[in-house]
Design an enzyme around this catalytic site. Structure first.
Site, PDB file in Angstrom:
ATOM      1  N   HIS A  18       0.880  -1.175   0.000  1.00  0.00           N
ATOM      2  CA  HIS A  18       0.000   0.000   0.000  1.00  0.00           C
ATOM      3  C   HIS A  18       0.915   1.221   0.000  1.00  0.00           C
ATOM      4  CE1 HIS A  18      -4.041   1.545   0.384  1.00  0.00           C
ATOM      5  NE2 HIS A  18      -3.660   2.358   1.351  1.00  0.00           N
ATOM      6  N   LYS A 163     -10.078   6.327  -3.972  1.00  0.00           N
ATOM      7  CA  LYS A 163      -9.093   7.336  -3.602  1.00  0.00           C
ATOM      8  C   LYS A 163      -7.754   6.876  -4.160  1.00  0.00           C
ATOM      9  CE  LYS A 163      -7.346   8.613   0.933  1.00  0.00           C
ATOM     10  NZ  LYS A 163      -7.792   9.169   2.221  1.00  0.00           N
ATOM     11  N   LYS A 268     -11.044  11.493  11.514  1.00  0.00           N
ATOM     12  CA  LYS A 268     -10.524  10.180  11.904  1.00  0.00           C
ATOM     13  C   LYS A 268     -10.570  10.102  13.420  1.00  0.00           C
ATOM     14  CE  LYS A 268      -7.418   9.813   7.975  1.00  0.00           C
ATOM     15  NZ  LYS A 268      -6.051   9.965   7.468  1.00  0.00           N
TER      16      LYS A 268
HETATM   17  C1  MUC Z   1      -4.967   9.009   4.739  1.00  0.00           C
HETATM   18  O1  MUC Z   1      -4.108   9.836   4.647  1.00  0.00           O
HETATM   19  O2  MUC Z   1      -6.094   9.366   4.465  1.00  0.00           O
HETATM   20  C2  MUC Z   1      -6.640   6.510   4.297  1.00  0.00           C
HETATM   21  C3  MUC Z   1      -6.772   5.694   3.235  1.00  0.00           C
HETATM   22  C4  MUC Z   1      -5.498   5.247   2.891  1.00  0.00           C
HETATM   23  O3  MUC Z   1      -5.193   4.509   1.979  1.00  0.00           O
HETATM   24  O4  MUC Z   1      -4.599   5.812   3.714  1.00  0.00           O
HETATM   25  C5  MUC Z   1      -5.290   6.471   4.744  1.00  0.00           C
HETATM   26  C6  MUC Z   1      -4.609   7.659   5.234  1.00  0.00           C
HETATM   27 MG    MG Z   2      -5.436  11.411   3.902  1.00  0.00          MG
END
Ligand code: MUC
Ligand code: MG
Length: 386
Positions: A18, A163, A268
């Site tokens: 990831h 995303k 979050k």
């Molecule tokens: C983030 O920065 O949003 C959320 C989805 C992902 O892939 O990483 C997180 C962190």
């Molecule tokens: Mg982010």
């Protein structure tokens, strides 16, 4: 009354690499908190971060150490009788440590909900929805792999919003990657997350290209230390600008909301310092006319369930959520997995978190992590003596 607080480091590999601007993840190291009370209740909480200290100033190891060294003795000594009292005590005596506080609050609310026979959502003011749409993050680092992955999860009716993690390559390469994916998925909402990688000047250039390419949402393009810059970007572009890393505790979220520094807040629970703070931030954003997005710190199922309870209470959540954390992991620690169906996650309905943790499995993983740590220590000794 709290009888014991156990903290466990539980590493679970991810299903693939990831890749973010700040790190490449191959596993998620969850800090699980297991609280037991004198009257026979138990509750679970979780704190996660991303890539050790790459994303935030708390790491899994600092979270565990600080809970064991400072939080637990204080809670055992002072014997607070409710979650609210416990959090008040922690906030009065312990600076910062938002992720650790979130894990403790989650476990205490789990117990409180079980004791009262209600889901955590009802302790937080009450849910207004039972299902949350869930985005998936494409972050393999390869455009074709990302497109194949996206098509698979659409076909499986798991996700239809995406995303993309960018910011580690040149602006031109990143934009090319994003536009190729947007063109392959014209009906899908696409967010790009820079994780603060761009300067304000980069952002002026990059966002223009992304906006022209049809991207729907731009997440934390510049440093979290530059709220005025974020506001300038929001004012300059039509495409929605989302604040993530910069949205921290309610006090700082209040500043961002009052000054309209972003179009959307990614909330979050870890970053907010707990579930109640995350509710407060959601309410403030709503009152200020800022849209909401349910963010993830790539939590496992405990943190994801806790987040779902919070987001179920938001008056509106027009940019949906990204509560996909458990789906990125190769193993589950619940006896029954969270219910992902029809492009969303069903908010659990049972008392407390509404989930059952497989305690044997969790303690096994924690044990294996300990042996891994002591093997590393032994290697160090061998190297020292060599
Ligand atoms: C983030 O920065 O949003 C959320 C989805 C992902 O892939 O990483 C997180 C962190
Ligand atoms: Mg982010």
């Amino acid at each position: 009354m709290i009888r014991s607080i156990q903290t466990l480091l539980v590493p679970i590999p991810t299903i693939r690499e990831h890749k973010l601007a700040c790190t490449v993840m191959r596993e998620q190291l969850m800090v699980l908190v297991h609280i037991q009370t004198n009257d026979g209740y138990e509750g679970w909480g979780e704190a996660t971060t991303i890539g050790g200290l790459s994303y935030a100033e708390e790491s899994p190891h600092s979270i565990k150490t600080n809970i064991d060294t400072y939080f637990t003795p204080l809670l055992i000594k002072e014997r607070p009788t409710s979650t609210a009292q416990a959090m008040h005590l922690l906030n009065k005596n312990i600076n910062g440590n938002r992720f650790a506080k979130c894990a403790i609050e989650t476990a205490l609310l789990d117990i409180e909900g079980k004791r009262l026979g209600v889901p955590i959502s009802e302790l937080l003011g009450g849910r207004v929805r039972d299902q949350l749409e869930v985005a998936w993050t494409l972050a393999s680092g390869n455009t074709d792999t990302d497109i194949i992955e996206a098509k698979q999860v659409i076909e499986a009716k798991r996700h239809r919003i995406f995303k993309l993690k960018i910011g580690s390559r040149s602006i031109a390469k990143d934009v090319e990657h994003v536009i190729a994916i947007k063109q392959a998925l014209p009906d899908c909402r696409i967010t790009v997350d820079l994780n603060q990688a761009w300067t304000e000047l980069d952002a002026m250039k990059g966002i223009k290209l992304l906006q022209d390419g049809g991207v729907d949402l731009i997440e934390q393009p510049i440093s979290m230390r530059n709220p005025a810059g974020l506001k300038r970007l929001k004012q300059h572009f039509d495409v929605a600008i989302m604040a993530d890393e910069i949205v921290q505790d309610p006090q700082n979220a209040f500043y961002l909301a009052a000054n309209h520094c972003a179009d959307v807040f990614a909330v979050k629970i870890n970053q907010a310092g707990g579930l109640k703070n995350a509710c407060l931030i959601g309410q403030m954003a709503h009152l200020a006319g800022i849209e909401l997005y349910g963010g993830t710190m790539l939590e496992g199922p405990i943190g994801t369930a806790a987040s779902a309870h919070v987001f179920s209470t938001y008056p509106s959540i027009n940019f949906d959520t990204e509560l996909f954390g458990p789906l990125l992991l190769t193993d589950d620690i619940l006896t029954k997995p969270l219910d992902y169906n029809n492009f969303g996650l069903t908010v659990p309905t049972g008392p407390g978190l509404g989930i059952e943790v497989n305690a044997d499995k969790v303690y096994d993983y924690a044990e294996r992590n300990l042996s891994r740590a002591s093997a590393n220590k032994n290697n160090l000794k061998i190297n020292m003596n060599a």
